[in-house]
Write a protein that holds these residues in place. Sequence first.
Motif, PDB file in Angstrom:
ATOM      1  N   GLY A 186       0.822  -1.201   0.000  1.00  0.00           N
ATOM      2  CA  GLY A 186       0.000   0.000   0.000  1.00  0.00           C
ATOM      3  C   GLY A 186       0.854   1.248   0.000  1.00  0.00           C
ATOM      4  O   GLY A 186       0.494   2.271  -0.580  1.00  0.00           O
ATOM      5  N   ARG A 187       2.024   1.148   0.644  1.00  0.00           N
ATOM      6  CA  ARG A 187       2.972   2.268   0.643  1.00  0.00           C
ATOM      7  C   ARG A 187       4.355   1.822   0.188  1.00  0.00           C
ATOM      8  O   ARG A 187       5.058   2.559  -0.476  1.00  0.00           O
ATOM      9  N   GLY A 188       4.752   0.631   0.565  1.00  0.00           N
ATOM     10  CA  GLY A 188       6.063   0.106   0.181  1.00  0.00           C
ATOM     11  C   GLY A 188       5.919  -1.350  -0.217  1.00  0.00           C
ATOM     12  O   GLY A 188       4.951  -1.728  -0.875  1.00  0.00           O
ATOM     13  N   PHE A 189       6.867  -2.178   0.230  1.00  0.00           N
ATOM     14  CA  PHE A 189       6.847  -3.582  -0.165  1.00  0.00           C
ATOM     15  C   PHE A 189       7.175  -4.483   1.026  1.00  0.00           C
ATOM     16  O   PHE A 189       7.935  -4.099   1.908  1.00  0.00           O
ATOM     17  N   HIS A 190       6.590  -5.672   1.002  1.00  0.00           N
ATOM     18  CA  HIS A 190       6.935  -6.719   1.952  1.00  0.00           C
ATOM     19  C   HIS A 190       7.535  -7.879   1.168  1.00  0.00           C
ATOM     20  O   HIS A 190       7.016  -8.239   0.109  1.00  0.00           O
ATOM     21  N   ILE A 191       8.602  -8.443   1.695  1.00  0.00           N
ATOM     22  CA  ILE A 191       9.154  -9.672   1.149  1.00  0.00           C
ATOM     23  C   ILE A 191       8.918 -10.781   2.168  1.00  0.00           C
ATOM     24  O   ILE A 191       9.302 -10.652   3.334  1.00  0.00           O
ATOM     25  N   HIS A 192       8.256 -11.840   1.740  1.00  0.00           N
ATOM     26  CA  HIS A 192       7.941 -12.983   2.594  1.00  0.00           C
ATOM     27  C   HIS A 192       8.827 -14.152   2.186  1.00  0.00           C
ATOM     28  O   HIS A 192       8.912 -14.483   0.999  1.00  0.00           O
ATOM     29  N   VAL A 193       9.463 -14.790   3.158  1.00  0.00           N
ATOM     30  CA  VAL A 193      10.293 -15.965   2.901  1.00  0.00           C
ATOM     31  C   VAL A 193       9.635 -17.153   3.588  1.00  0.00           C
ATOM     32  O   VAL A 193       9.515 -17.187   4.815  1.00  0.00           O
ATOM     33  N   LEU A 194       9.220 -18.140   2.791  1.00  0.00           N
ATOM     34  CA  LEU A 194       8.412 -19.235   3.319  1.00  0.00           C
ATOM     35  C   LEU A 194       9.153 -20.571   3.353  1.00  0.00           C
ATOM     36  O   LEU A 194       8.528 -21.611   3.602  1.00  0.00           O
ATOM     37  N   ASP A 195      10.448 -20.559   3.124  1.00  0.00           N
ATOM     38  CA  ASP A 195      11.222 -21.794   3.243  1.00  0.00           C
ATOM     39  C   ASP A 195      11.103 -22.336   4.670  1.00  0.00           C
ATOM     40  O   ASP A 195      11.069 -21.569   5.635  1.00  0.00           O
ATOM     41  N   GLU A 196      11.086 -23.643   4.801  1.00  0.00           N
ATOM     42  CA  GLU A 196      10.994 -24.273   6.118  1.00  0.00           C
ATOM     43  C   GLU A 196      12.120 -23.816   7.031  1.00  0.00           C
ATOM     44  O   GLU A 196      11.918 -23.532   8.213  1.00  0.00           O
ATOM     45  N   LYS A 197      13.341 -23.719   6.480  1.00  0.00           N
ATOM     46  CA  LYS A 197      14.467 -23.322   7.319  1.00  0.00           C
ATOM     47  C   LYS A 197      14.334 -21.879   7.786  1.00  0.00           C
ATOM     48  O   LYS A 197      14.824 -21.516   8.861  1.00  0.00           O
ATOM     49  N   ALA A 198      13.662 -21.051   7.002  1.00  0.00           N
ATOM     50  CA  ALA A 198      13.446 -19.658   7.407  1.00  0.00           C
ATOM     51  C   ALA A 198      12.444 -19.586   8.551  1.00  0.00           C
ATOM     52  O   ALA A 198      12.614 -18.815   9.496  1.00  0.00           O
ATOM     53  N   ILE A 199      11.401 -20.394   8.482  1.00  0.00           N
ATOM     54  CA  ILE A 199      10.372 -20.400   9.519  1.00  0.00           C
ATOM     55  C   ILE A 199      10.938 -20.901  10.849  1.00  0.00           C
ATOM     56  O   ILE A 199      10.530 -20.455  11.924  1.00  0.00           O
ATOM     57  N   ARG A 200      11.934 -21.765  10.789  1.00  0.00           N
ATOM     58  CA  ARG A 200      12.511 -22.359  11.999  1.00  0.00           C
ATOM     59  C   ARG A 200      13.645 -21.523  12.600  1.00  0.00           C
ATOM     60  O   ARG A 200      14.224 -21.918  13.619  1.00  0.00           O
ATOM     61  N   LEU A 201      13.964 -20.390  12.007  1.00  0.00           N
ATOM     62  CA  LEU A 201      15.063 -19.566  12.514  1.00  0.00           C
ATOM     63  C   LEU A 201      14.821 -19.124  13.963  1.00  0.00           C
ATOM     64  O   LEU A 201      13.696 -18.810  14.342  1.00  0.00           O
ATOM     65  N   SER A 202      15.884 -19.066  14.742  1.00  0.00           N
ATOM     66  CA  SER A 202      15.783 -18.582  16.119  1.00  0.00           C
ATOM     67  C   SER A 202      15.743 -17.060  16.129  1.00  0.00           C
ATOM     68  O   SER A 202      15.994 -16.395  15.107  1.00  0.00           O
ATOM     69  N   ARG A 203      15.465 -16.478  17.278  1.00  0.00           N
ATOM     70  CA  ARG A 203      15.447 -15.017  17.396  1.00  0.00           C
ATOM     71  C   ARG A 203      16.838 -14.448  17.147  1.00  0.00           C
ATOM     72  O   ARG A 203      16.977 -13.410  16.501  1.00  0.00           O
ATOM     73  N   ASP A 204      17.860 -15.112  17.655  1.00  0.00           N
ATOM     74  CA  ASP A 204      19.225 -14.628  17.440  1.00  0.00           C
ATOM     75  C   ASP A 204      19.575 -14.645  15.959  1.00  0.00           C
ATOM     76  O   ASP A 204      20.201 -13.702  15.449  1.00  0.00           O
ATOM     77  N   GLU A 205      19.181 -15.688  15.270  1.00  0.00           N
ATOM     78  CA  GLU A 205      19.456 -15.781  13.832  1.00  0.00           C
ATOM     79  C   GLU A 205      18.705 -14.702  13.062  1.00  0.00           C
ATOM     80  O   GLU A 205      19.242 -14.113  12.100  1.00  0.00           O
ATOM     81  N   ARG A 206      17.507 -14.393  13.485  1.00  0.00           N
ATOM     82  CA  ARG A 206      16.720 -13.347  12.832  1.00  0.00           C
ATOM     83  C   ARG A 206      17.346 -11.969  13.056  1.00  0.00           C
ATOM     84  O   ARG A 206      17.356 -11.120  12.160  1.00  0.00           O
ATOM     85  N   GLU A 207      17.847 -11.758  14.246  1.00  0.00           N
ATOM     86  CA  GLU A 207      18.511 -10.481  14.523  1.00  0.00           C
ATOM     87  C   GLU A 207      19.753 -10.316  13.660  1.00  0.00           C
ATOM     88  O   GLU A 207      20.047  -9.216  13.172  1.00  0.00           O
ATOM     89  N   GLU A 208      20.476 -11.408  13.444  1.00  0.00           N
ATOM     90  CA  GLU A 208      21.652 -11.361  12.575  1.00  0.00           C
ATOM     91  C   GLU A 208      21.251 -11.041  11.138  1.00  0.00           C
ATOM     92  O   GLU A 208      21.919 -10.255  10.457  1.00  0.00           O
ATOM     93  N   ILE A 209      20.166 -11.633  10.682  1.00  0.00           N
ATOM     94  CA  ILE A 209      19.677 -11.370   9.324  1.00  0.00           C
ATOM     95  C   ILE A 209      19.224  -9.918   9.195  1.00  0.00           C
ATOM     96  O   ILE A 209      19.490  -9.249   8.193  1.00  0.00           O
ATOM     97  N   ALA A 210      18.547  -9.414  10.220  1.00  0.00           N
ATOM     98  CA  ALA A 210      18.093  -8.021  10.193  1.00  0.00           C
ATOM     99  C   ALA A 210      19.272  -7.062  10.088  1.00  0.00           C
ATOM    100  O   ALA A 210      19.227  -6.074   9.336  1.00  0.00           O
ATOM    101  N   LYS A 211      20.327  -7.343  10.819  1.00  0.00           N
ATOM    102  CA  LYS A 211      21.520  -6.494  10.751  1.00  0.00           C
ATOM    103  C   LYS A 211      22.215  -6.636   9.396  1.00  0.00           C
ATOM    104  O   LYS A 211      22.680  -5.659   8.818  1.00  0.00           O
TER     105      LYS A 211
END
Length: 281
Positions: A186-211
């Motif tokens: 509606g204003r920008g874009f969302h990217i969704h990653v639906l791989d099984e390994k992506a869904i199982r990522l830990s919070r620490d792993e997600r923080e690393e990806i965000a950085k």
Amino acid sequence: MGKYRFPRGMRPSTLEERRVFYEREFNLKSVSEWLKWGDLLNTVFAVVIGRHSNIYLPEYEDIKKKAVTIDEHKGLEDVLEYILQYLPEGVYYDRNVYSDIKLCVQRDCDYRNCWDCENFIGQELAFDIDPENVNCPYHGSVEDKMRKGQGLSFCMLEFRKVRKLTVMLYEDLEDEFKNIRVVFSGRGFHIHVLDEKAIRLSRDEREEIAKKYSEYAIDEWVTSGEMRLIRLPYSLNGLVSRVCIPLGIEEVVKFDPRKQAIPFFLLLSPRRSSRASFSQL
């Protein structure tokens, strides 16, 4: 000066326009197709009634800025009934994956703290790329706009920047993931990653990806997992009167929100594209 500024033709929807959209245009079949990777009956939905537009039914004054959770439903028809009850500014779904949502309801769970629960399986990985997150030579940084009360405002220069960043991020993610989808929010874009390994990522792993991908003007709070809700594809972004639609990456390159994803109520019954409290760029 208006509260927010948007590109030409983008403006908040009225309550009646929201009603018309969800009664006549909202495509439950398409929504079901989008969500089929998961378990619909274990999916939590939410509505935000009038947080940014300040347009809402008067009986919901006390909760207009809150996310109202929809976790007791028998399918999308039930969810639609809630939407028509609230006529919300935005509709969302919970990216968390639960083994049995009924347990969450019985326990009256706080969905913000699910990571250590045995009922929690994982969370869809997502990237939120919004135009206010990039610097603009005319409108400044997001901090500048926040100081002016214009935090959600954007112009086409900013939109073109995030459009390019979305394509670049998508291409980078292809090196690691396979099931990647893009949605115009509606204003920008969302990217969704639906791989099984992506869904199982830990919070620490997600923080690393965000950085790792912070240079792409993403909302790190979304990618790290702190914000679990994301706008529901095919719903209406009531702040700008645009439909959230999935796009092929080749469609993103030239996507123009001034000309595309326009709801029928604007095409069939055009009215003045600006309101007293909103300006356009």
